[in-house]
Design a protein around this motif. Structure first.
Motif, PDB file in Angstrom:
ATOM      1  N   GLN A 311       9.561   1.375  -0.049  1.00  0.00           N
ATOM      2  CA  GLN A 311       9.961   0.547  -1.362  1.00  0.00           C
ATOM      3  C   GLN A 311      11.430  -0.104  -0.822  1.00  0.00           C
ATOM      4  O   GLN A 311      11.716  -1.234  -1.401  1.00  0.00           O
ATOM      5  N   LEU A 405       1.199   8.632   3.275  1.00  0.00           N
ATOM      6  CA  LEU A 405       1.195   8.343   1.739  1.00  0.00           C
ATOM      7  C   LEU A 405       2.178   9.709   1.282  1.00  0.00           C
ATOM      8  O   LEU A 405       3.032   9.323   0.428  1.00  0.00           O
ATOM      9  N   GLU A 408       5.651   9.073   1.963  1.00  0.00           N
ATOM     10  CA  GLU A 408       6.051   8.145   1.424  1.00  0.00           C
ATOM     11  C   GLU A 408       6.346   8.381  -0.327  1.00  0.00           C
ATOM     12  O   GLU A 408       6.805   7.609  -1.185  1.00  0.00           O
ATOM     13  N   TYR A 410       3.541   9.017  -2.373  1.00  0.00           N
ATOM     14  CA  TYR A 410       2.530   8.543  -3.058  1.00  0.00           C
ATOM     15  C   TYR A 410       1.405   9.570  -3.578  1.00  0.00           C
ATOM     16  O   TYR A 410       0.944  10.344  -2.809  1.00  0.00           O
ATOM     17  N   GLU A 411       1.327   9.944  -4.815  1.00  0.00           N
ATOM     18  CA  GLU A 411       0.687  10.927  -5.199  1.00  0.00           C
ATOM     19  C   GLU A 411      -0.860  10.671  -5.653  1.00  0.00           C
ATOM     20  O   GLU A 411      -1.448  10.899  -6.608  1.00  0.00           O
ATOM     21  N   TRP A 412      -1.353   9.873  -4.738  1.00  0.00           N
ATOM     22  CA  TRP A 412      -2.701   9.182  -5.018  1.00  0.00           C
ATOM     23  C   TRP A 412      -3.873  10.376  -4.752  1.00  0.00           C
ATOM     24  O   TRP A 412      -3.636  11.231  -3.641  1.00  0.00           O
ATOM     25  N   PRO A 435      -0.643   0.419   0.727  1.00  0.00           N
ATOM     26  CA  PRO A 435      -0.404   0.473  -0.582  1.00  0.00           C
ATOM     27  C   PRO A 435      -0.534  -1.097  -1.282  1.00  0.00           C
ATOM     28  O   PRO A 435      -1.056  -1.109  -2.313  1.00  0.00           O
ATOM     29  N   GLY A 439      -3.905  -0.581  -2.805  1.00  0.00           N
ATOM     30  CA  GLY A 439      -3.522   0.108  -4.066  1.00  0.00           C
ATOM     31  C   GLY A 439      -4.250   0.054  -5.298  1.00  0.00           C
ATOM     32  O   GLY A 439      -4.327   0.955  -6.177  1.00  0.00           O
TER      33      GLY A 439
END
Length: 547
Positions: A311, A405, A408, A410-412, A435, A439
């Motif tokens: 980010q 992920l 970095e 990302y809680e996907w 992402p 995304g």
């Protein structure tokens, strides 16, 4: 699988575990020879603050399918391991960064060259932190360096050294030089008597024979405002702290370093450090000064405030990447980065650019490094990284993507990431592109941005009409329903599918639309198309009102 003789297998084992004795054709394995470095005088190197050495890591897959260990074993056997590895066990190199912040990519290239040379010669690769204090910032910076090296796979052979731990040893050595009249005390500091006549020369493994007039070296040591100063180098400051140009070569002596491989900016330090070596009565190592690394514009890659997340880097898009943590954050693979870095100043002698690590180990020669500055080509690195990504087995690509992920933040949903991974493997050049590219799979219809300029209400309405009757929402059924639309609407395919991509993905391009819609499901897909149609209608009404 190649046939490897007993000598080759023994040699590789010796390389990894150390050699106790070689006699009568038998290899005795025991403590590593690196445990008693030349000239160390029994000085303990293990620190008492709980710092660990290299941690175990899973083997990274390589292009070509075979494991690194098995392929390297075959390569070494073919290159007469018994002659190449065993006689050169004494080779010792070091990577000695300052813990001042993030690990610069130029320093990473230096670490890589040292590691490669140690691997090729069966020697030891050491890491030495050249610190002058014990602040928490230094501690944190050192841990970042260790983590970066581990991530890259540059495993070291002994516990890392910290220069500060040897302050007493450096002072004692300086005091011995004073006692021998090779140095003297001046206003509380200790100065080394520098030669004023003749020249200092050495044969650099990269740059060839280099010569420095000793008078010029002394002149450079004099303060500009005091040309009558003695021109003798301070080796210990008045506050008791050793200077870099004394502590570094003394550390090299204590560590038994045989080859100093470092950046071109250290060439001017070498005459001073050779003077220290001579005064200490030590045999100097061989030096190899690597060319500087420039950016695309031909300027030196600068050091600046680091950014450690995707980010942050997206917010500073126009700044070139310069720290390893930044390359990690945007999703480069270790193998691609190693491949690119080794080609900065070195060529295998052919037009090849994709070189797995085992090939590099077999073909790299320090003497073949070009002394001219090298340019860091970011576009070529992107291309190269894409090649490495596409070469991964699908399950390995998914594993790398999931791990990235998580790194970095990302809680996907992991299952959804793995479902979508095959759709993006051929499309992205870096893991960090996922992402933005995919995304939309983790958003609801209300969250997908809709750019009115890219939407066409009539196209979206036709797509909804074609998809609603489908009982089977499969890639084949969806393709059969949407492929005829351009001809039916008398539009170019681009003018049909760009609005559909924008409606579903929030951008005019993305993974295969026919395979993305089934993953979203019929209900969610139609909800996105419906919302985009409403957005297009509202935008069209606003235009009519303005007119």
């Amino acid at each position: 699988m190649c046939a490897v003789g007993g000598v080759a297998a023994a040699a590789v084992h010796v390389h990894r575990t150390g050699i106790d004795r070689v006699a009568g054709g038998r290899v005795g394995l025991g403590a590593s020879v690196a445990e008693e470095p030349r000239g160390a005088g029994g000085e303990g190197e293990r620190r008492g603050r709980g710092r660990a050495g290299q941690k175990e890591r899973p083997t990274r897959p390589r292009l070509g399918g075979a494991s690194r260990a098995s392929r390297l074993l075959c390569l070494l056997a073919a290159r007469h391991v018994s002659a190449r590895i065993l006689p050169s066990m004494a080779t010792r190199v070091r990577f000695a960064p300052s813990p001042t912040g993030f690990l610069h990519i130029g320093g990473v290239r230096t670490a890589l060259m040292n590691w490669l040379y140690a691997q090729q010669t069966g020697g030891a690769f050491l890491v030495r932190i050249e610190n002058t204090d014990t602040s928490r910032e230094v501690e944190a910076a050192a841990e970042r360096i260790f983590d970066d090296l581990r991530w890259l796979g540059l495993d070291w052979d002994e516990e890392p050294r910290f220069q500060l731990d040897r302050v007493d040893a450096h002072r004692e050595a300086a005091e011995r030089l004073v006692a021998e009249d090779k140095a003297y005390v001046d206003e509380g500091a200790i100065r080394l008597r520098m030669p004023g006549e003749g020249e200092t020369q050495w044969t650099d493994l990269v740059k060839g024979t280099l010569r420095f007039a000793n008078a010029d070296v002394k002149q450079a040591l004099r303060p500009r405002d005091d040309p009558s100063a003695p021109g003798d180098m301070v080796i210990v400051r008045a506050d008791g702290r050793p200077t870099y140009n004394f502590a570094s070569p003394h550390d090299d002596v204590l560590d038994g370093i045989t080859h100093v491989i470092r950046g071109d900016d250290h060439v001017s330090n070498t005459p001073k450090q050779l003077a220290v070596m001579r005064a200490l009565g030590a045999e100097p190592p061989q030096y190899a000064h690597l060319p500087m690394v420039f950016d695309d514009s031909g300027k030196k890659l600068s050091k600046r405030r680091g950014a450690a997340s995707l980010q942050e880097l997206e917010a500073r898009r126009n700044e070139p990447l310069v720290y390893l943590e930044e390359f990690r954050a945007v999703g480069y693979l270790q193998d691609a980065l190693i491949n690119h870095l080794v080609l900065l100043g070195w060529s295998p002698g052919a037009e090849e650019t994709i070189l797995p690590l085992d090939e590099i180990l077999a073909r790299f020669r320090l003497e073949d490094v070009n002394p001219s500055p090298a340019r860091f080509d970011y576009k070529r690195l992107d291309w190269m990284n894409g090649v490495y990504l596409r070469a991964l087995a699908p399950e390995e690509f998914a594993d790398r993507l999931v791990a990235y992920l998580r790194q970095e933040g990302y809680e996907w949903d992991e299952a959804r990431v793995r479902e979508t991974a095959p759709l993006v493997q051929e499309k992205i050049a870096r893991l960090g592109e996922y992402p933005a590219f995919a995304g939309f799979f983790f958003q609801s219809a209300e969250d997908v941005p809709a750019a009115a300029a890219e939407l066409d209400g009539s196209v979206i309405a036709a797509a909804i009409e074609a998809l609603e009757p489908l009982d089977e929402f499969s890639p084949e059924a969806i393709e059969g329903a949407l492929r005829p639309l351009p001809e039916r609407l008398r539009l170019k395919p681009r003018d049909v599918f760009r609005p559909l991509y924008t409606a579903v993905c929030g951008r005019p391009t993305g993974p295969s639309l026919f395979h993305s819609l089934p993953l979203l499901g019929k209900e969610e897909s139609l909800a996105r198309l419906t919302r985009a149609g409403e957005h297009a209608a509202t935008a069209s009404a606003d235009v009519r009102v303005q007119e």
